[in-house]
Write a protein that holds these residues in place. Structure first.
Motif, PDB file in Angstrom:
ATOM      1  N   UNK A 145       8.616  -7.079 -10.495  1.00 38.50           N
ATOM      2  CA  UNK A 145       8.101  -5.721 -10.289  1.00 38.50           C
ATOM      3  C   UNK A 145       6.831  -5.675  -9.448  1.00 38.50           C
ATOM      4  N   UNK A 146       6.049  -6.746  -9.447  1.00 38.45           N
ATOM      5  CA  UNK A 146       4.854  -6.815  -8.599  1.00 38.45           C
ATOM      6  C   UNK A 146       5.257  -6.869  -7.124  1.00 38.45           C
ATOM      7  N   UNK A 147       6.220  -7.730  -6.809  1.00 35.64           N
ATOM      8  CA  UNK A 147       6.658  -7.849  -5.416  1.00 35.64           C
ATOM      9  C   UNK A 147       7.352  -6.564  -4.948  1.00 35.64           C
ATOM     10  N   UNK A 148       8.108  -5.911  -5.836  1.00 35.57           N
ATOM     11  CA  UNK A 148       8.713  -4.618  -5.476  1.00 35.57           C
ATOM     12  C   UNK A 148       7.628  -3.591  -5.189  1.00 35.57           C
ATOM     13  N   UNK A 149       6.581  -3.585  -5.995  1.00 36.51           N
ATOM     14  CA  UNK A 149       5.477  -2.642  -5.788  1.00 36.51           C
ATOM     15  C   UNK A 149       4.753  -2.929  -4.486  1.00 36.51           C
ATOM     16  N   UNK A 150       4.534  -4.198  -4.188  1.00 34.15           N
ATOM     17  CA  UNK A 150       3.883  -4.574  -2.928  1.00 34.15           C
ATOM     18  C   UNK A 150       4.733  -4.167  -1.731  1.00 34.15           C
ATOM     19  N   UNK A 151       6.047  -4.253  -1.876  1.00 35.31           N
ATOM     20  CA  UNK A 151       6.930  -3.793  -0.800  1.00 35.31           C
ATOM     21  C   UNK A 151       6.749  -2.302  -0.572  1.00 35.31           C
ATOM     22  N   UNK A 152       6.693  -1.533  -1.662  1.00 39.24           N
ATOM     23  CA  UNK A 152       6.512  -0.083  -1.549  1.00 39.24           C
ATOM     24  C   UNK A 152       5.175   0.270  -0.910  1.00 39.24           C
ATOM     25  N   UNK A 153       4.180  -0.565  -1.140  1.00 35.57           N
ATOM     26  CA  UNK A 153       2.810  -0.290  -0.675  1.00 35.57           C
ATOM     27  C   UNK A 153       2.447  -1.116   0.554  1.00 35.57           C
ATOM     28  N   UNK A 154       3.453  -1.516   1.316  1.00 37.52           N
ATOM     29  CA  UNK A 154       3.226  -2.395   2.473  1.00 37.52           C
ATOM     30  C   UNK A 154       2.315  -1.766   3.518  1.00 37.52           C
ATOM     31  N   UNK A 155       2.279  -0.447   3.588  1.00 36.62           N
ATOM     32  CA  UNK A 155       1.406   0.209   4.568  1.00 36.62           C
ATOM     33  C   UNK A 155      -0.056   0.139   4.147  1.00 36.62           C
ATOM     34  N   UNK A 156      -0.318  -0.214   2.875  1.00 35.69           N
ATOM     35  CA  UNK A 156      -1.681  -0.262   2.364  1.00 35.69           C
ATOM     36  C   UNK A 156      -2.179  -1.674   2.101  1.00 35.69           C
ATOM     37  N   UNK A 157      -1.247  -2.612   1.913  1.00 33.97           N
ATOM     38  CA  UNK A 157      -1.649  -3.974   1.552  1.00 33.97           C
ATOM     39  C   UNK A 157      -0.752  -4.993   2.235  1.00 33.97           C
ATOM     40  N   UNK A 158      -1.364  -6.009   2.775  1.00 34.13           N
ATOM     41  CA  UNK A 158      -0.659  -7.117   3.405  1.00 34.13           C
ATOM     42  C   UNK A 158      -0.793  -8.346   2.513  1.00 34.13           C
ATOM     43  N   UNK A 159       0.325  -8.967   2.182  1.00 33.69           N
ATOM     44  CA  UNK A 159       0.301 -10.182   1.381  1.00 33.69           C
ATOM     45  C   UNK A 159       0.156 -11.374   2.319  1.00 33.69           C
ATOM     46  N   UNK A 160      -1.013 -11.989   2.291  1.00 32.95           N
ATOM     47  CA  UNK A 160      -1.296 -13.097   3.201  1.00 32.95           C
ATOM     48  C   UNK A 160      -0.760 -14.420   2.677  1.00 32.95           C
ATOM     49  N   UNK A 161      -0.889 -14.648   1.355  1.00 30.35           N
ATOM     50  CA  UNK A 161      -0.500 -15.906   0.749  1.00 30.35           C
ATOM     51  C   UNK A 161       0.254 -15.660  -0.549  1.00 30.35           C
ATOM     52  N   UNK A 162       1.215 -16.521  -0.840  1.00 31.26           N
ATOM     53  CA  UNK A 162       1.846 -16.595  -2.155  1.00 31.26           C
ATOM     54  C   UNK A 162       1.772 -18.046  -2.609  1.00 31.26           C
ATOM     55  N   UNK A 163       1.146 -18.255  -3.756  1.00 32.99           N
ATOM     56  CA  UNK A 163       0.907 -19.607  -4.257  1.00 32.99           C
ATOM     57  C   UNK A 163       1.707 -19.862  -5.521  1.00 32.99           C
ATOM     58  N   UNK A 164       2.270 -21.048  -5.632  1.00 36.77           N
ATOM     59  CA  UNK A 164       2.903 -21.519  -6.854  1.00 36.77           C
ATOM     60  C   UNK A 164       2.765 -23.028  -6.903  1.00 36.77           C
TER      61      UNK A 164
END
Length: 347
Positions: free
Chosen positions: A25-44
């Motif tokens: 649900x976090x990644x879905x939310x980030x997709x919806x808010x792509x115009x406001x936030x850019x995901x630079x890194x994903x760490x695991x």
């Protein structure tokens, strides 16, 4: 939060730590808010899981946390890892000047949760928590009614979380253990409804609780718990929480006041006022209370994330602060302590 965080403008650069079950649900939310936030890194830490994760467009994958810590353009980080990893991660992020949104619970126990809040305060960074039930439309409307006093003085309340989890859910390594999760149904599932209740009522003065592991599951922590909460004004509240109620039912919260009563169930608010008026707000929502723990809409997650982004831009506190999330962990620890001793716990 200590010093107010610095204001930011434009599209924020974020990083995400963790790609496990709860990240969807976090990644879905980030997709919806792509115009406001850019995901630079994903760490695991798990390179295999990272390689197969469906990540936002343009995000860089990394197993090296230092890539996030050393990237000065990253303003905020979502921490979606198991609870026992939150404190060491947030300590490093806060000292690197990153604002943080952490998945619930804050940590595995109250002392570690308090340390997490304190390090963010001391470094002047924002700390928000994904306790998304608070920002559901029906929940915010009920908060407004309580603020204006339309239900009168609190008389009694109840919270019920009758969910279902299969044994295979608890067979996953670390799940339902004290070392990784900090407990069972209280801190992992019922914390959402308990947090919402406490956001309305404040902390009780005394707590009596019982908790155990039912014959339904083989696990270390509790899958059944009940509690009685006493408030300074004489009001009382009850809590029932279990993941052994097949096939799983909507969570329910009730507040009874001197001027009327309100109930929240599955995203719907029903209010009956003593003057004869009634109110209904919201629509039916799944909450992941059955076999599939991820069977719910991500709109409330998006609302928390949207508020977090706005808070970073505006230099204000988020709607769900780390400090406010301590209340639920304080009550959970009191319930478990009361269950062990057989005596009430004073807060």
């Amino acid at each position: 939060m200590g010093d107010a965080p610095g204001k930011a403008s434009g599209r924020l650069r974020l990083a995400v730590i963790g790609t496990g079950l709860g990240s969807g649900p976090h990644f879905k939310s980030l997709h919806d808010l792509a115009s406001e936030a850019e995901v630079a890194w994903v760490h695991a830490r798990d390179a295999t899981r990272l390689a197969t994760a469906q990540l936002p467009h343009g995000a860089h994958k990394t197993t090296r946390l230092e890539n996030i810590l050393e990237d000065a353009s990253v303003q905020a980080v979502l921490v979606l890892t198991p609870p026992n990893t939150h404190l060491p991660l947030v300590q490093r992020l806060a000292r690197a000047g990153k604002h943080v949104l952490v998945e619930k619970p804050l940590e595995i126990d109250l002392a570690r949760a308090q340390s997490l809040v304190q390090v963010c305060d001391s470094q002047g960074v924002m700390l928000a928590v994904m306790l998304q039930h608070r920002l559901r439309p029906a929940a915010t409307r009920l908060r407004a009614l309580l603020k204006t006093g339309e239900l009168g003085q609190l008389v009694s309340a109840s919270a019920s979380v009758r969910w279902w989890r299969t044994q295979s859910y608890y067979d996953e390594p670390g799940r339902g253990t004290l070392a990784r999760d900090g407990g069972g149904v209280l801190i992992t599932q019922a914390i959402h409804t308990l947090d919402l209740l406490l956001s309305y009522t404040g902390l009780p003065t005394r707590v009596m609780g019982l908790a155990n592991t039912s014959p339904v599951h083989t696990m270390e922590a509790e899958d059944c718990a009940c509690a009685l909460l006493h408030y300074a004004n004489g009001a009382m509240a009850t809590l029932q929480a279990t993941t052994a109620a097949y096939p799983g039912f909507p969570e329910r919260l009730e507040l009874n006041g001197t001027l009327g009563s309100a109930s929240l169930e599955a995203g719907v608010l029903q209010v009956a006022f003593m003057n004869g008026q009634t109110l209904s707000v919201g629509s039916q929502q799944d909450s992941g209370g059955g076999t599939d723990p991820m069977a719910f809409d991500h709109a409330a997650h998006r609302a928390v994330l949207q508020d977090f982004l706005d808070a970073v831009r505006q230099g204000r506190e988020p709607a769900v602060t780390g400090r406010s999330a301590l209340a639920a962990q304080q009550v959970i620890e009191a319930i478990m302590a009361s269950s062990r001793s057989g005596c009430p716990v004073t807060l």
